[in-house]
Motif scaffolding. Structure first.
Motif, PDB file in Angstrom:
ATOM      1  N   PRO A   1       8.486   5.181  -1.795  1.00 15.01           N
ATOM      2  CA  PRO A   1       7.187   5.028  -1.127  1.00 15.01           C
ATOM      3  C   PRO A   1       6.483   6.372  -0.938  1.00 15.01           C
ATOM      4  O   PRO A   1       7.114   7.416  -0.920  1.00 15.01           O
ATOM      5  CB  PRO A   1       7.564   4.408   0.220  1.00 15.01           C
ATOM      6  CG  PRO A   1       8.971   4.837   0.455  1.00 15.01           C
ATOM      7  CD  PRO A   1       9.611   4.932  -0.900  1.00 15.01           C
ATOM      8  N   TYR A   2       5.189   6.310  -0.835  1.00 11.41           N
ATOM      9  CA  TYR A   2       4.335   7.485  -0.582  1.00 11.41           C
ATOM     10  C   TYR A   2       4.591   8.592  -1.604  1.00 11.41           C
ATOM     11  O   TYR A   2       4.605   9.770  -1.264  1.00 11.41           O
ATOM     12  CB  TYR A   2       4.537   7.998   0.841  1.00 11.41           C
ATOM     13  CG  TYR A   2       4.277   6.930   1.880  1.00 11.41           C
ATOM     14  CD1 TYR A   2       5.301   6.445   2.687  1.00 11.41           C
ATOM     15  CD2 TYR A   2       3.011   6.380   2.038  1.00 11.41           C
ATOM     16  CE1 TYR A   2       5.072   5.454   3.626  1.00 11.41           C
ATOM     17  CE2 TYR A   2       2.772   5.384   2.980  1.00 11.41           C
ATOM     18  CZ  TYR A   2       3.810   4.933   3.759  1.00 11.41           C
ATOM     19  OH  TYR A   2       3.589   3.947   4.683  1.00 11.41           O
TER      20      TYR A   2
ATOM     21  N   ARG B   1      -1.715   4.025  -1.434  1.00  8.10           N
ATOM     22  CA  ARG B   1      -2.957   4.285  -0.683  1.00  8.10           C
ATOM     23  C   ARG B   1      -4.170   4.440  -1.599  1.00  8.10           C
ATOM     24  O   ARG B   1      -5.227   4.923  -1.192  1.00  8.10           O
ATOM     25  CB  ARG B   1      -2.794   5.514   0.219  1.00  8.10           C
ATOM     26  CG  ARG B   1      -1.760   5.289   1.303  1.00  8.10           C
ATOM     27  CD  ARG B   1      -1.264   6.564   1.939  1.00  8.10           C
ATOM     28  NE  ARG B   1      -0.381   7.310   1.051  1.00  8.10           N
ATOM     29  CZ  ARG B   1       0.292   8.397   1.417  1.00  8.10           C
ATOM     30  NH1 ARG B   1       0.177   8.851   2.653  1.00  8.10           N
ATOM     31  NH2 ARG B   1       1.066   9.035   0.567  1.00  8.10           N
ATOM     32  N   ARG B   2      -4.054   4.003  -2.833  1.00  5.97           N
ATOM     33  CA  ARG B   2      -5.178   3.925  -3.783  1.00  5.97           C
ATOM     34  C   ARG B   2      -5.843   5.268  -4.044  1.00  5.97           C
ATOM     35  O   ARG B   2      -7.009   5.325  -4.399  1.00  5.97           O
ATOM     36  CB  ARG B   2      -6.239   2.932  -3.282  1.00  5.97           C
ATOM     37  CG  ARG B   2      -5.789   1.495  -3.353  1.00  5.97           C
ATOM     38  CD  ARG B   2      -6.722   0.612  -2.582  1.00  5.97           C
ATOM     39  NE  ARG B   2      -6.518   0.747  -1.164  1.00  5.97           N
ATOM     40  CZ  ARG B   2      -7.236   0.119  -0.246  1.00  5.97           C
ATOM     41  NH1 ARG B   2      -8.227  -0.659  -0.609  1.00  5.97           N
ATOM     42  NH2 ARG B   2      -6.972   0.292   1.035  1.00  5.97           N
TER      43      ARG B   2
ATOM     44  N   ASP C   1       0.806  -1.217   0.000  1.00  7.99           N
ATOM     45  CA  ASP C   1       0.000   0.000   0.000  1.00  7.99           C
ATOM     46  C   ASP C   1       0.840   1.269   0.000  1.00  7.99           C
ATOM     47  O   ASP C   1       0.302   2.353  -0.209  1.00  7.99           O
ATOM     48  CB  ASP C   1      -0.931  -0.009   1.217  1.00  7.99           C
ATOM     49  CG  ASP C   1      -2.131   0.895   1.025  1.00  7.99           C
ATOM     50  OD1 ASP C   1      -2.529   1.555   2.007  1.00  7.99           O
ATOM     51  OD2 ASP C   1      -2.664   0.951  -0.103  1.00  7.99           O
ATOM     52  N   SER C   2       2.122   1.170   0.212  1.00  9.60           N
ATOM     53  CA  SER C   2       3.003   2.339   0.241  1.00  9.60           C
ATOM     54  C   SER C   2       3.553   2.710  -1.126  1.00  9.60           C
ATOM     55  O   SER C   2       4.242   3.729  -1.251  1.00  9.60           O
ATOM     56  CB  SER C   2       4.190   2.064   1.179  1.00  9.60           C
ATOM     57  OG  SER C   2       3.753   1.722   2.466  1.00  9.60           O
TER      58      SER C   2
ATOM     59  N   ILE D   1      -8.319  -1.463 -12.262  1.00  8.87           N
ATOM     60  CA  ILE D   1      -7.194  -1.810 -11.396  1.00  8.87           C
ATOM     61  C   ILE D   1      -7.627  -1.650  -9.945  1.00  8.87           C
ATOM     62  O   ILE D   1      -8.388  -0.738  -9.604  1.00  8.87           O
ATOM     63  CB  ILE D   1      -5.955  -0.936 -11.709  1.00  8.87           C
ATOM     64  CG1 ILE D   1      -4.707  -1.480 -11.025  1.00  8.87           C
ATOM     65  CG2 ILE D   1      -6.202   0.522 -11.337  1.00  8.87           C
ATOM     66  CD1 ILE D   1      -3.409  -0.818 -11.505  1.00  8.87           C
ATOM     67  N   SER D   2      -7.136  -2.554  -9.100  1.00  8.03           N
ATOM     68  CA  SER D   2      -7.488  -2.491  -7.682  1.00  8.03           C
ATOM     69  C   SER D   2      -6.393  -3.169  -6.870  1.00  8.03           C
ATOM     70  O   SER D   2      -5.512  -3.829  -7.433  1.00  8.03           O
ATOM     71  CB  SER D   2      -8.832  -3.163  -7.418  1.00  8.03           C
ATOM     72  OG  SER D   2      -8.776  -4.542  -7.767  1.00  8.03           O
TER      73      SER D   2
END
Length: 127
Positions: A102-103, A54-55, A30-31, A70-71
């Motif tokens: 990341p992020y 983080r989508r 998720d990062s 996409i998911s």
């Protein structure tokens, strides 16, 4: 060790669907921004879709908008590319890739922005 592995490719008839998975190991998925790319014989590798960390952002190539989704499944450290209404021109080797910062909060279809790649999965669309 960071690793990406795609699966879910195969042979499908025009109009059919496939669900590609990209399992990422070695990082907290998720990062990171993840992209899906494809390369047909004799053609350049092109961006298909991406999803930011983080989508918060997703993006699609014009050629797949309205057909591909996409998911993420963070519990499984997996990014999914759902492909519907497949066309013969969608046939290619599909790759997932990770942007290593990341992020970063961005989502791009530019392949040069991705640092780690999976080996690919073949998608064939034919009747």
């Amino acid at each position: 060790q960071l690793q990406l592995v795609e699966s879910g490719g195969g042979l499908v008839q025009p109009g059919g669907s496939l669900r590609l998975s990209c399992v990422v190991s070695g990082v907290t998925l998720d990062s990171y921004t993840i992209g899906w790319f494809r390369q047909a014989p004799g053609k350049e590798r092109e961006g298909v879709s991406c999803i930011s960390d983080r989508r918060t952002i997703t993006n699609y190539a014009n050629s797949v908008k309205g057909r591909f989704t996409i998911s993420r499944d963070n519990a499984k450290n997996t990014v999914i590319l759902q492909m519907n209404s497949l066309k013969p021109e969608d046939a290619a080797v599909y790759y997932c890739a990770l942007h290593s910062r990341p992020y970063s909060s961005f989502c791009t279809l530019a392949r040069g922005r991705y640092d780690f790649w999976g080996p690919g999965t073949q998608v064939t669309v034919a009747s």
